[in-house]
Structure formats: C-alpha cells, structure tokens
Motif scaffolding. Sequence first.
Motif, mmCIF file in Angstrom:
data_model
loop_
_atom_site.group_PDB
_atom_site.id
_atom_site.type_symbol
_atom_site.label_atom_id
_atom_site.label_comp_id
_atom_site.label_asym_id
_atom_site.label_seq_id
_atom_site.Cartn_x
_atom_site.Cartn_y
_atom_site.Cartn_z
ATOM 1 N N THR A 132 1.248 -1.448 0.125
ATOM 2 C CA THR A 132 0.217 -0.365 -0.726
ATOM 3 C C THR A 132 0.882 0.868 -0.369
ATOM 4 O OG1 THR A 132 -1.678 -0.965 0.831
ATOM 5 C CG2 THR A 132 -1.968 1.318 1.563
ATOM 6 N N GLU A 133 1.714 2.184 0.973
ATOM 7 C CA GLU A 133 2.291 2.213 0.474
ATOM 8 C C GLU A 133 3.696 2.653 -0.117
ATOM 9 O OE1 GLU A 133 3.108 4.493 3.204
ATOM 10 O OE2 GLU A 133 1.749 3.190 4.193
ATOM 11 N N SER A 134 3.806 1.672 -1.258
ATOM 12 C CA SER A 134 4.142 2.010 -2.562
ATOM 13 C C SER A 134 2.948 2.546 -3.411
ATOM 14 C CB SER A 134 4.667 1.039 -2.681
ATOM 15 O OG SER A 134 5.916 0.098 -2.697
ATOM 16 N N VAL A 135 2.016 1.825 -3.683
ATOM 17 C CA VAL A 135 0.947 2.793 -4.653
ATOM 18 C C VAL A 135 1.219 4.627 -3.874
ATOM 19 C CG1 VAL A 135 -1.512 2.921 -4.603
ATOM 20 C CG2 VAL A 135 0.047 0.770 -4.242
ATOM 21 N N ARG A 136 0.126 4.548 -2.502
ATOM 22 C CA ARG A 136 0.481 6.023 -1.910
ATOM 23 C C ARG A 136 2.102 6.827 -2.550
ATOM 24 N NH1 ARG A 136 -1.836 3.902 4.152
ATOM 25 N NH2 ARG A 136 -3.666 3.398 3.371
ATOM 26 N N LEU A 137 3.526 6.472 -2.190
ATOM 27 C CA LEU A 137 3.737 7.147 -2.847
ATOM 28 C C LEU A 137 3.629 7.678 -4.120
ATOM 29 C CD1 LEU A 137 7.457 6.945 -2.131
ATOM 30 C CD2 LEU A 137 7.393 6.956 -4.475
ATOM 31 N N LEU A 138 3.359 6.346 -5.341
ATOM 32 C CA LEU A 138 3.375 7.481 -6.618
ATOM 33 C C LEU A 138 1.998 7.543 -6.376
ATOM 34 C CD1 LEU A 138 4.105 3.483 -8.323
ATOM 35 C CD2 LEU A 138 5.395 5.730 -8.240
ATOM 36 N N GLU A 139 1.054 7.933 -6.034
ATOM 37 C CA GLU A 139 0.054 8.673 -6.348
ATOM 38 C C GLU A 139 0.089 9.965 -5.483
ATOM 39 O OE1 GLU A 139 -4.533 6.179 -4.626
ATOM 40 O OE2 GLU A 139 -3.066 6.738 -2.793
ATOM 41 N N ASP A 140 1.074 10.037 -4.489
ATOM 42 C CA ASP A 140 1.285 11.635 -4.476
ATOM 43 C C ASP A 140 2.094 12.259 -5.132
ATOM 44 O OD1 ASP A 140 0.653 11.175 -1.653
ATOM 45 O OD2 ASP A 140 2.099 10.656 -0.732
ATOM 46 N N LEU A 141 2.722 11.094 -6.795
ATOM 47 C CA LEU A 141 3.637 12.308 -7.347
ATOM 48 C C LEU A 141 2.455 11.831 -8.588
ATOM 49 C CD1 LEU A 141 6.661 9.076 -7.458
ATOM 50 C CD2 LEU A 141 7.108 12.069 -6.483
ATOM 51 N N GLY A 142 1.132 12.041 -8.279
ATOM 52 C CA GLY A 142 0.275 12.185 -9.943
ATOM 53 C C GLY A 142 0.306 11.269 -10.462
ATOM 54 N N VAL A 143 0.342 9.624 -10.074
ATOM 55 C CA VAL A 143 0.152 8.184 -11.260
ATOM 56 C C VAL A 143 -0.764 8.371 -11.251
ATOM 57 C CG1 VAL A 143 1.065 5.651 -11.482
ATOM 58 C CG2 VAL A 143 2.917 8.216 -10.712
ATOM 59 N N LYS A 144 -1.369 7.858 -12.517
ATOM 60 C CA LYS A 144 -2.986 7.902 -12.436
ATOM 61 C C LYS A 144 -3.793 6.473 -11.710
ATOM 62 C CE LYS A 144 -7.033 8.039 -15.640
ATOM 63 N NZ LYS A 144 -8.016 8.446 -16.795
ATOM 64 N N ARG A 145 -2.336 5.585 -12.178
ATOM 65 C CA ARG A 145 -2.841 3.757 -11.906
ATOM 66 C C ARG A 145 -1.202 3.705 -11.702
ATOM 67 N NH1 ARG A 145 -5.723 1.034 -17.282
ATOM 68 N NH2 ARG A 145 -7.420 2.272 -16.598
ATOM 69 N N ILE A 146 -1.580 2.579 -11.171
ATOM 70 C CA ILE A 146 -0.566 1.351 -10.420
ATOM 71 C C ILE A 146 -0.750 0.112 -11.327
ATOM 72 C CG2 ILE A 146 1.263 0.632 -9.300
ATOM 73 C CD1 ILE A 146 -0.681 3.899 -8.270
ATOM 74 N N VAL A 147 -0.208 -0.629 -12.162
ATOM 75 C CA VAL A 147 -0.196 -2.343 -12.103
ATOM 76 C C VAL A 147 0.791 -3.116 -11.225
ATOM 77 C CG1 VAL A 147 0.418 -4.133 -14.277
ATOM 78 C CG2 VAL A 147 0.192 -1.270 -14.730
ATOM 79 N N LEU A 148 -0.214 -3.342 -10.220
ATOM 80 C CA LEU A 148 0.678 -4.248 -9.299
ATOM 81 C C LEU A 148 1.653 -5.471 -9.318
ATOM 82 C CD1 LEU A 148 -3.040 -4.807 -6.896
ATOM 83 C CD2 LEU A 148 -0.594 -3.520 -6.722
ATOM 84 N N ALA A 149 2.130 -6.034 -8.705
ATOM 85 C CA ALA A 149 3.227 -7.505 -9.287
ATOM 86 C C ALA A 149 2.188 -8.315 -9.395
ATOM 87 C CB ALA A 149 3.768 -7.162 -7.489
ATOM 88 N N ARG A 150 2.564 -9.206 -9.941
ATOM 89 C CA ARG A 150 1.511 -10.094 -10.119
ATOM 90 C C ARG A 150 1.251 -11.405 -8.550
ATOM 91 N NH1 ARG A 150 3.294 -10.790 -16.623
ATOM 92 N NH2 ARG A 150 4.934 -9.840 -15.797
#
Length: 822
Positions: A132-150
């Motif tokens: 979750t923290e990785s997603v939040r860091l990218l959210e803070d940078l303005g990333v719209k979508r994250i492709v999660l690890a498989r």
Amino acid sequence: MTSSQTPMLHIPELLAPAGDMLSLKAAVENGADAVYLGVKKLSARAYASNFSLDELEQAIDYAHLRGVKVYVTVNTLIKDAEFSEAARTLQSIAAYGADAVIVQDMGLLSFLCELLPELPVHASTQMTVHNTESVRLLEDLGVKRIVLARELSLEAIGSICDNTQAELEVFIHGALCICYSGQCLFSSMIGGRSGNRGYCAQPCRKQYTLKKNGRVVSVQSNFLLSPKDLNTSEILPHLIEAGVSSFKIEGRMKRPEYVAGVVGIYRRLLDRYAADPTGYFVSGEEFRMLEQLFNRGFTHGYLSGKPRVELMDHGVPYNRGVLVGTVRGQSGGGYVSLKLSGSLNVGDGIGFSCGDVGETVTRISYGGKPLTSADKGMIVDLLLSNSVSAGTQVYRTSDTSLLKSMERSFDSQTPVRKVAVRLKLIAIKGKHLELNFQDSDNNIVRIISEYIVEPSQKNPTTKGDMEKQLLKLGNTVFHPVSLEVISDLDIFVPIKELNNIRNNAVQEMDKIRTSKWKRIFERFIFSLPPHQEQNLGKPLLAVSVNTLDGLLSAVDEGADLIYFGDENYRDHTKAKFKEAHDVVFRAGCRIYLTTPSIVWDYEMNELQLLIRQALEVGFHGVLVGNLGVLRLVQQIGCNFIVDHHLNILNHRTVSFFKRLAAEAVVLSAELTLEQISSLSRYGNVECMVHGDLQLMVTENCIVGSLLGGKGNACCMPCRTNNFTIMDEKGFEFPLLMDEHCRTHIFNSRELCLLDDISSFVKAGVRRFRIDARYMGVQKVQAVVAAYKQRINECVSQEAISGLTCRDLSDKYTKGHYFRGVL
C-alpha cells in the motif's frame, strides 16, 4: 439492503495486448476496452514488432474512432544517452492523443510529471509495486494508475484497493515471470540482455539441475524455473469484487489470432458476470479454447495464496496444446495408428509427450482413404516426419479451424466494433438540408448542405426514401440506433445530396472522435542538465553484514559504513541492534539498517517497529529496498540510502531521489563505468564492487515446490541443507530461501572489482559497497582489508600492491561495468 441501496456494479476495463496493427484490430474487434502497445526501442517487449511513431498515430486514431483507449508502454530503464530521444518520443506520444503512458523508470516518471503533466502516467508492473505504501508514494507523485505485482493474493489486492485512491491494474491471463518483475538480472548477467530494458532471453525457460549440498538431486523434470500460464477465468468474480480498475491480458509477443480469442472469451465472461453475478460460469468450450490458443498448463498464480507445486510445470516450458490422441503403433510408410480423443485436421500443429519436437499434420487416412479432418473416437493413420513409439501422447498445439475463425473476427472490410449514433434529418421546403449526427459519447455533428430543399415536380422524396439512404452506414464504424426525419410533404431531395450529407457527417464525426484527444505542444529541446559541483571527499567503504561476527570483522578491517541485516529481519532484536551500534560507534563508523526489497503489507508494521528500534539505539539511518519502505522512512523522518533494487540508471533518477533527501543512491549493476562516471556528478552515488549479486527473487519456493512434499505445508528442506541450480553449461547459482519462503537466486560468479578501484575513484565514485552477508568471517576480513588498502592507495596515490581479485575468489566476474547491456 434494499434494491435502491445496492451499490452500482463496477466491471473493470478489459485491457488487451497489441504487438502490431493486426493484433490491435483483433483486440478492438473482439471487445477490448483498451489496448497497450509499444514503440520501437522503448518497450519492455523489445522483440515484439512494436510501432514506429507514424504507425503509432494511426493506431491511436484507429482505436479512438472505435471508443477504445490506448496506453503506450515506455516501460524500460533509460540510459542517459537515450534520454533525449525518449523525451521527444514521449512528447509525440502525448501529441498523438495517447490515453496514458506506462513507465518503469523513476527518472522518466519524474520527467513526465514535471514537463508533460498533460500525459497521464501508469506505473508498470516492472516497478515491483506490492504494498500500500508504494501505491501511496506513486499517488503523491501524480501517477494515475499502478500495475500491481503479479505475486499478490486476492486478499492483498483487495486491501490495497480499500486503502488507496489510484486506479489499480492486475494481470488476468498469459505468461508469468517466475521473478518479481523489475527485480530480475538473470538474463542480463548471463547473456548481456537486460530484462529491465526489454531484451529478456528467458533463462527461466531453460533446463537446470538441482543440487543439494553439492550433489545432484534427481527430480522428474528439469525446467525448474518455468511457471505455468495464468488463467483467472474461473475466479474472475473474485477479482472483480476486489475492486481493481483494469484487467490486463499478457501477450504482445503472441499472434493476432491468440489476442482475438482470449480477448473475446474474457469479454463474454465479463458481460456474463455483469448480466448476472450469481449465475457466472465458464463453459467447457471456453476453457478448452483458452487451452488451445496457448498454454503451458494453467494456474491461478498467487491469487488464491501460495500455489507451491501448482504454480510450476517442470516438464513443459513451451505451449503444450490440447491432448488429441495416443499412438497405438506403427502403420508403415511413415504412418502411425492414432486413437483420437479429440478432433484433428490437416494443417493443425501437433507435439508429442516424448519431447519438444512438433510438426504440422499433412495427411490423415481412415480405412485407406484420405481425410481433411477426423473426429474424437476414430482410429486413424497419421503421416509423421518424427519417429514416435506406441503409447506416445499427441497434442494439438494449433487448431487451424480455430485460427481461421479467429482471423475472420478481425479481417473483414466491414467493422465489427460499432459506435451507436442517432440521426436527425431536417428537410423543409426552401431551406438548406440539415443533418444532426450524435454518437454515444455525446459528440454532435451538424451538417448544413448547400442544397436547398425543393418542392416535388413529379415523384416526391418520401421519408422512407430518405431513411434508406441515411442508414447506409455499413462500411463505417457507426451503427444507427435511431433516425428522425422532419420534412414537408411533396419535397424533392436528390439521392446524391442525401449521400453527400451522410458522408460528410461521418467524416466530421471521424475527425471529432480522433482529434479531440490530440494535444498541441511547443517543441522543446531536451539536453542533459549541467553537472553539479560535488564535494567529493574521501572515498568510503560500505559493508553489508547480517551477523555480529561479520560486523566485527568488517569494522576491524576499516569499514566506514555498515549495512546491518537482510531479508530475515525477524532474527534481529533491539538488544542485537544496540550491540551492533555500540561496536560501530566505538570504531567511529556509521551503521544503517538494511530493509528487504519485498515487504508485503502484513510485514510492514513489524518492519516499521524494527526501524524505530534501530533508530532509538543510534542507527544513523536506513538502507531502503522498495518504494513502500521509502515512503515509510520519509514519514519517520530519518536518514536513508536508496538501494540498487530501485534500478537507478540515469541522471533523472539520481536527482529524483536526491530531491527526496536520500543521503546516497546505490546505482544499478547494469551500468558501465563510463555511465557511472557521468552519474556521479549528479549526486552521491554508491557502487556494488564485491559480493554475491542477486539475480532473482521469487515469491514461490523453488526447492519447496520440488522437495517440500505435496500437501499445503512444506517440510522445509532448505532449513538444514544448501541448494544450488546448475545450468546446461555447468554454472551453479546458489539459492537462499528467506523466512517468508521466498527464493533468492544469486549469480554463479562473485562480483569483484578490486583490480579496478582506481578507475572508479577517478570516475568520481566515493562510496564502495561490499556485500559480505554470505561470507565466512575469515573471508570478510580478507575482502574488507584488501579493498580498504586499495582505496587508501588510490587516495594517497601510492603504487598499487597487495591482493588481486584472483587472490579473493577463484570464480569471479566484473559484471557489466566494462561490457554493458542491451
């Protein structure tokens, strides 16, 4: 809950691969909501056909006209020498109207957020986002979508969905990497083809021999790193209910017929669930079709938990096809007698259980008469070019009739994928003929003809006549759902004028649907920023250790920095941290806590506690192994160093982490010394110069899947034994299983740069890293002492003497520092 309170059903986007224009058409015509495709040179599938920039604009227009989104993959690590071209390419991608760009490189991501904010960014699965923290860091940078690890489970995916705001994307079908994507150096180190840069040579599909305590272990088959293919059709409702935004099908290297078939089936399944969630099913025919299109055996991957033996197929690293018969014996003249358990056609591809050979069916005979096809249950004579014995199973690896059927779904001149439109014609005497044309996205075209409607002299134009001409939209992408004609009686409108106004409306709507996404930019010229003056200072020697004995040895021999810990962080206690700190403090060194590259959400709280304990006893900071831990230490407010797991390959990435207040960054092992020399001028960089390089980290335990037993619980043979895998050339790669049963695969050769330290010092590097975590105490002493002496000699400009790499290791490599990677 009443019906009025029932939450709206959300069906995720169906995202399809497009390796070329035919595959793009196959995806669109079979129901994809979006496609992802690559541009030449900047895609993590460099061996796919990919698109030139001119072809890319055509592809985007083709998709947008039909209401399909396009995401462009620029998901490779970028070298500084490539950055200018990458910047120009990205501006073109934005100008052409791409809906998003998929990115792996943190430097490229920061560039986009700063200089091309109009272009939405998706974080690639190559970023190894798994908490979750990785997603939040990218959210803070303005990333719209994250492709999660498989590697994530349904439960983990659902938790991330519940606790973040960004769109999340998951893979639902296709080939699996055995390694966490973005953490693989296997292809790179053994052959110079970097998987992180799109040139993976797929060493995971090769044969390996398992060795236990130095002796070969007999196992049934030797494709020890080859996973089955992902197939989530049966558990699709669970993924829908987890809350993800997009379902991704793997396959940019696959043929268009594969794309058509797989996309078409998943489109039906999603629509079936939307129509009746409680009545969801996958038919036997649909499942068999997925098998026939391509399979190495199917698995749900990690979605239902640790799959253990179910993840792997140690015997088949290639398409296994569908079983269609068993050889009964020889029939003479090159023919074999075959009992069919499925249908077989002339032109089908077949393979055999006795090996990896295959061929195309050229002749089938029944009762001496030739057949073009044969059905299940028949005993036929089959002409083969390969010699096979009785009992051999025959698999149909390609079904010519299925492939032709799939081809027909996208090669017609008349589009299958249609856009609904509403038409309104106004034909009033004495006024210009007018047509209003509105599509399902509320785009409106109003065409006013130069023709003025005339009274009828003889044969009036009826409403039926006008409707007939206006509804002739067969070869366009538009499908009329309503037509209103407002007209006077006794009027005359020539057929030519009706055709013209209809065609003009179609052309105008085409333009609107494709041009509305395009963006206009002033062309910018990208150049590398000027180098910053660095206060170089004295070179520092950092040593990674995971035991107090190793720490003592490193400190005694002159280490300046200690990185303490490894993947098995639960072995550490606050008391052990205090003891380690006190030893280092007395020696005048600094100590940092090493954190793992993989930390799931359920592990994060425990790791946070350990970080706080280490800081409380005096640790100087933290060595950060993934984006989630980076965000965690930012919130804690402590010193941190960014480890090489975050793939730092260019000046933008160095500067990005510097802006986040990183004390130093450990550069990628895929850089050359020349590239390192340039990067050292943008920040405080550290290089790995000695130790065991990790080539892979896998969520599944390789040894456990082979020797751990067949039940749910593994008997953990790794606890009391040492294991390696040996390739066909005799190179052995050590395996380390951590406390979470993840497997870490290390290079067959120890990295050693002792002989070249002076070159690194001249290049501006002021931090050198020895990974001594897997060395004995005496080896730690010898290695640290040798490097400390060599660094001192470089600083004092004394003649270089003492030990060489050959004295430290009988089998060593210099990695990529002097050869580079593709």
